[in-house]
Design a protein around this motif. Sequence first.
Motif, PDB file in Angstrom:
ATOM      1  N   THR A 170      56.659  39.516  43.664  1.00 47.91           N
ATOM      2  CA  THR A 170      56.519  40.609  42.697  1.00 47.91           C
ATOM      3  C   THR A 170      55.451  40.230  41.685  1.00 47.91           C
ATOM      4  O   THR A 170      55.528  39.168  41.070  1.00 47.91           O
ATOM      5  CB  THR A 170      57.859  40.853  41.972  1.00 47.91           C
ATOM      6  OG1 THR A 170      58.898  40.893  42.945  1.00 47.91           O
ATOM      7  CG2 THR A 170      57.840  42.161  41.210  1.00 47.91           C
TER       8      THR A 170
ATOM      9  N   GLU B 294      53.545  41.597  38.358  1.00 50.00           N
ATOM     10  CA  GLU B 294      53.662  42.627  37.325  1.00 50.00           C
ATOM     11  C   GLU B 294      52.622  42.428  36.231  1.00 50.00           C
ATOM     12  O   GLU B 294      52.522  41.340  35.653  1.00 50.00           O
ATOM     13  CB  GLU B 294      55.075  42.556  36.732  1.00 50.00           C
ATOM     14  CG  GLU B 294      55.414  43.756  35.889  1.00 50.00           C
ATOM     15  CD  GLU B 294      56.855  43.720  35.389  1.00 50.00           C
ATOM     16  OE1 GLU B 294      57.617  42.829  35.826  1.00 50.00           O
ATOM     17  OE2 GLU B 294      57.197  44.563  34.556  1.00 50.00           O
TER      18      GLU B 294
ATOM     19  N   SER C 178      50.446  44.428  32.734  1.00 54.11           N
ATOM     20  CA  SER C 178      50.503  45.507  31.741  1.00 54.11           C
ATOM     21  C   SER C 178      49.117  46.093  31.541  1.00 54.11           C
ATOM     22  O   SER C 178      48.712  46.427  30.427  1.00 54.11           O
ATOM     23  CB  SER C 178      51.038  44.968  30.409  1.00 54.11           C
ATOM     24  OG  SER C 178      52.253  44.291  30.613  1.00 54.11           O
TER      25      SER C 178
ATOM     26  N   SER D 294      52.848  52.198  39.746  1.00 55.09           N
ATOM     27  CA  SER D 294      51.820  52.106  38.719  1.00 55.09           C
ATOM     28  C   SER D 294      51.861  53.317  37.807  1.00 55.09           C
ATOM     29  O   SER D 294      52.068  54.439  38.255  1.00 55.09           O
ATOM     30  CB  SER D 294      50.442  52.009  39.388  1.00 55.09           C
ATOM     31  OG  SER D 294      49.469  51.741  38.414  1.00 55.09           O
TER      32      SER D 294
ATOM     33  N   THR E 196      53.105  47.274  39.065  1.00 54.08           N
ATOM     34  CA  THR E 196      53.950  46.264  39.705  1.00 54.08           C
ATOM     35  C   THR E 196      53.770  46.377  41.215  1.00 54.08           C
ATOM     36  O   THR E 196      53.939  47.455  41.790  1.00 54.08           O
ATOM     37  CB  THR E 196      55.437  46.466  39.351  1.00 54.08           C
ATOM     38  OG1 THR E 196      55.570  46.374  37.925  1.00 54.08           O
ATOM     39  CG2 THR E 196      56.304  45.396  39.993  1.00 54.08           C
TER      40      THR E 196
ATOM     41  N   THR F  95      54.903  44.849  44.877  1.00 48.59           N
ATOM     42  CA  THR F  95      55.915  44.062  45.577  1.00 48.59           C
ATOM     43  C   THR F  95      55.489  43.882  47.028  1.00 48.59           C
ATOM     44  O   THR F  95      55.169  44.852  47.712  1.00 48.59           O
ATOM     45  CB  THR F  95      57.293  44.760  45.527  1.00 48.59           C
ATOM     46  OG1 THR F  95      57.577  45.073  44.151  1.00 48.59           O
ATOM     47  CG2 THR F  95      58.396  43.863  46.075  1.00 48.59           C
TER      48      THR F  95
END
Lengths: 144, 119
Positions: free
Chosen positions: A71, A73, A75, A122, A129, A131
């Motif tokens: 994962t 992630e 910002s 998104s 993020t 995966t």
Amino acid sequence: MKLRYQVSGDDLSLAGKASSEVKRALGRLGVDPGAIKRTAVSMYEAEMNMVIHGGGGVAVAEFSPERIVITMEDSGPGIADLDLAMQEGYSTAPEWIREMGFGAGMGLPNMKRNSDELRIESEVGKGTTVTIVIIFSVPGGGQA
Amino acid sequence: MKVRDIVATLDGILMTGEELLDVDIQAACGADLMSDVMAFVKENVVLLTGLVNPQSIRTADLMDIRVVVYVRGKVPPKDMVAEATRNGMAVISTKYSMFLACGRLYEAGIRGGGTREIR
């Protein structure tokens, strides 16, 4: 087993370190080489994306004997048009990234090609993020 | 073709990886775009590139590429060579251009085949 990495968005020379470490961890566990390579490529592309577009973020690799779930992630600015972003050759990367050998619009297609499952969530202005799931093959044939 | 023959064919300088001199390499990939290396390389190849940055070493490592040749006389800095040494890779620097370096290796018997089919 779970590994967690803080991926810097400022230092491109470090980009790919997390992927290298995950690759070595899988090697030590005796995972089949094909699955290791698929994991390495998918995670490295995602890590580069995170550095180039997302301003860095957090990468988590969680693995069992059967599979690895990664994962990533960030910002960052998010992906406005995901279908467009998935097209081979489409890129919003700036010129200096191309000079680093990336940013040619191959990242997401490479991730899709090498993973068993790819999920991208998104939101513009909030972040992305990604995966990635890779299923390991078991000795004696087939997949777990 | 052995790594030592690659060094000789390219009039190259071996920067690290003496223990790999007798390793046999069947195919080659010439690229400055690391995503293309990841998209197309399948089997163990020698990578020829003009991209001198840590990503070239890291991409090669992730793809199990054990030999990297820097073309156009480019010499990787010490920290990159050290990373290659830690990864158990060989690094060669050659004065030949990408075109000539690939041409010389082809003439010496190295072929494609280490990449997935391009349609």
